[in-house]
Design a protein around this motif. Structure first.
Motif, PDB file in Angstrom:
ATOM      1  N   ARG A  77      38.593  90.072  80.123  1.00 33.45           N
ATOM      2  CA  ARG A  77      39.624  90.018  81.160  1.00 33.45           C
ATOM      3  C   ARG A  77      40.490  88.794  80.930  1.00 33.45           C
ATOM      4  O   ARG A  77      39.981  87.684  80.854  1.00 33.45           O
TER       5      ARG A  77
ATOM      6  N   LEU B 253      51.957  91.015  91.272  1.00 39.07           N
ATOM      7  CA  LEU B 253      50.627  90.413  91.411  1.00 39.07           C
ATOM      8  C   LEU B 253      50.370  89.416  90.285  1.00 39.07           C
ATOM      9  O   LEU B 253      49.845  88.324  90.505  1.00 39.07           O
ATOM     10  N   GLN B 254      50.791  89.790  89.072  1.00 40.20           N
ATOM     11  CA  GLN B 254      50.622  88.871  87.932  1.00 40.20           C
ATOM     12  C   GLN B 254      51.388  87.571  88.171  1.00 40.20           C
ATOM     13  O   GLN B 254      50.865  86.482  87.945  1.00 40.20           O
TER      14      GLN B 254
ATOM     15  N   ARG C 164      54.252 101.207  90.795  1.00 42.04           N
ATOM     16  CA  ARG C 164      53.012 100.678  90.218  1.00 42.04           C
ATOM     17  C   ARG C 164      53.300  99.492  89.302  1.00 42.04           C
ATOM     18  O   ARG C 164      52.600  98.483  89.336  1.00 42.04           O
TER      19      ARG C 164
ATOM     20  N   GLY D 255      44.734  96.695  91.736  1.00 42.00           N
ATOM     21  CA  GLY D 255      44.185  95.657  92.597  1.00 42.00           C
ATOM     22  C   GLY D 255      43.887  94.358  91.888  1.00 42.00           C
ATOM     23  O   GLY D 255      43.428  93.415  92.504  1.00 42.00           O
ATOM     24  N   ASP D 256      44.119  94.297  90.584  1.00 46.24           N
ATOM     25  CA  ASP D 256      43.856  93.066  89.842  1.00 46.24           C
ATOM     26  C   ASP D 256      45.032  92.825  88.900  1.00 46.24           C
ATOM     27  O   ASP D 256      45.404  93.703  88.147  1.00 46.24           O
ATOM     28  N   GLY D 257      45.603  91.643  88.985  1.00 42.13           N
ATOM     29  CA  GLY D 257      46.743  91.350  88.135  1.00 42.13           C
ATOM     30  C   GLY D 257      46.380  91.075  86.688  1.00 42.13           C
ATOM     31  O   GLY D 257      47.244  90.965  85.839  1.00 42.13           O
ATOM     32  N   ALA D 258      45.081  90.971  86.405  1.00 42.12           N
ATOM     33  CA  ALA D 258      44.657  90.627  85.052  1.00 42.12           C
ATOM     34  C   ALA D 258      44.757  91.824  84.118  1.00 42.12           C
ATOM     35  O   ALA D 258      44.806  92.974  84.552  1.00 42.12           O
ATOM     36  N   VAL D 259      44.786  91.529  82.810  1.00 39.23           N
ATOM     37  CA  VAL D 259      44.830  92.576  81.799  1.00 39.23           C
ATOM     38  C   VAL D 259      43.468  92.634  81.105  1.00 39.23           C
ATOM     39  O   VAL D 259      42.870  91.602  80.813  1.00 39.23           O
TER      40      VAL D 259
ATOM     41  N   MET E  66      49.745  85.446  90.591  1.00 42.84           N
ATOM     42  CA  MET E  66      48.540  84.810  90.063  1.00 42.84           C
ATOM     43  C   MET E  66      48.851  83.839  88.918  1.00 42.84           C
ATOM     44  O   MET E  66      47.937  83.397  88.226  1.00 42.84           O
ATOM     45  N   GLY E  67      50.114  83.541  88.703  1.00 42.87           N
ATOM     46  CA  GLY E  67      50.436  82.457  87.783  1.00 42.87           C
ATOM     47  C   GLY E  67      50.952  82.857  86.412  1.00 42.87           C
ATOM     48  O   GLY E  67      51.027  82.027  85.519  1.00 42.87           O
TER      49      GLY E  67
ATOM     50  N   ILE F 243      45.827  97.540  82.738  1.00 42.80           N
ATOM     51  CA  ILE F 243      45.926  96.875  84.043  1.00 42.80           C
ATOM     52  C   ILE F 243      45.226  97.766  85.063  1.00 42.80           C
ATOM     53  O   ILE F 243      45.554  98.940  85.203  1.00 42.80           O
ATOM     54  N   LEU F 244      44.242  97.207  85.727  1.00 37.48           N
ATOM     55  CA  LEU F 244      43.515  97.984  86.725  1.00 37.48           C
ATOM     56  C   LEU F 244      44.133  97.746  88.097  1.00 37.48           C
ATOM     57  O   LEU F 244      44.696  96.684  88.362  1.00 37.48           O
TER      58      LEU F 244
ATOM     59  N   PRO G  28      46.190  86.285  84.650  1.00 34.30           N
ATOM     60  CA  PRO G  28      47.641  86.095  84.491  1.00 34.30           C
ATOM     61  C   PRO G  28      48.048  84.684  84.075  1.00 34.30           C
ATOM     62  O   PRO G  28      49.028  84.519  83.360  1.00 34.30           O
ATOM     63  N   ASP G  29      47.306  83.666  84.506  1.00 35.64           N
ATOM     64  CA  ASP G  29      47.758  82.315  84.149  1.00 35.64           C
ATOM     65  C   ASP G  29      47.542  82.016  82.668  1.00 35.64           C
ATOM     66  O   ASP G  29      47.984  80.981  82.174  1.00 35.64           O
TER      67      ASP G  29
END
Lengths: 61, 192
Positions: B12, A20-21, A13, B62-66, A24-25, B59-60, B15-16
């Motif tokens: 949200r 993935l992060q 995980r 399916g999404d790389g964002a925090v 995505m940059g 972190i959810l 990542p960038d």
């Protein structure tokens, strides 16, 4: 837990989320020649530099 | 009325943004998410001032964002019923005048401007009363009371605010000055 910090499921995980992060940059924490986000994430995992922790739910009796 | 409020929200961080300091990224995300949002109970959020407390990131799948829970401070504006507002006429139309009251425009219907009959002067874009020769044009300052509020969360531009000036102490500021002068004059006359 046998000196292991995470279970293999948790490791999967963490590496998945981190890859993935990176894809995505997000900035990379290590020097590497690799260009593939998953490989970079695995390398970071090995070095233990990923700033992600696991919150474990403690089972109720 | 404008208020300074402490609000809670979830933000949200993509990542960038992760290379930037967390507080900066959170404040930027808060601004993008919450500024100019209209809420029925809060009114509209005019500006996000600062993030006070940034919770643990999540972190959810399916999404790389925090995602962060954030307490933040913001300036909100909510038109309250019966509130007195002073504003400028921004547009005159056939059926009344629109007042700018900051984030929103309010409608002052022709029937709510004076007790007299008011007609619309199309050429000069003015509303003119029949008997006492009062006129209302664009750019003039008036004082009015809020008598109807209907905020639309999905389409902020569709929000409707109804106003009236048919009460003592309300109206164009010039009319109010004139009334006050007339009153002080009659008081002087009585004293003599």
């Amino acid at each position: 837990m046998k000196g292991e910090k995470y279970t293999r499921y948790e490791r999967a995980r963490i590496v998945g989320a981190r890859a993935l992060q990176i894809f995505m940059g997000a900035p990379v924490f290590i020097d590497t020649v690799s260009m593939d986000p998953l490989e970079i994430a695995l390398e970071e995992m090995k070095l233990g530099v990923i700033p992600i922790t696991v919150k474990r739910a403690i089972a109720k009796r | 009325m404008y208020k300074r409020m402490k609000l809670e929200g979830i933000v949200r961080i993509p990542p960038d943004q992760m290379g930037n300091p967390l507080e900066e990224a959170v404040e930027l995300a808060l601004r993008n998410k919450y500024e100019a949002v209209v809420d029925k109970t809060l009114g509209t959020i005019v500006a996000v001032l600062s993030a006070d407390r940034i919770g643990e990131g999540r972190i959810l799948a399916g999404d790389g964002a925090v995602y962060y829970d954030v307490d933040f401070e913001a300036v909100v504006f909510k038109p309250e019923m019966q509130e007195i507002i002073e504003g400028e006429v921004v547009e005159i139309v056939k059926f009344g005048a629109f007042l700018s009251m900051g984030p929103f425009d309010g409608l002052l219907h022709v029937s709510q401007i004076t007790n007299e009959y008011i007609s619309y002067d199309e050429k000069n874009a003015r509303l003119v009363s029949k008997e006492s020769n009062k006129a209302l044009g664009e750019g003039e300052k008036v004082r009015a009371r809020v008598i109807a509020v209907s905020l639309n969360e999905k389409e902020p531009r569709e929000s409707k605010i109804g106003l009236t000036m048919r009460q003592t102490g309300l109206g164009k500021l010039d009319w109010l000055d004139a009334v006050q002068k007339a009153e002080s004059k009659s008081a002087e006359a009585e004293a003599k």
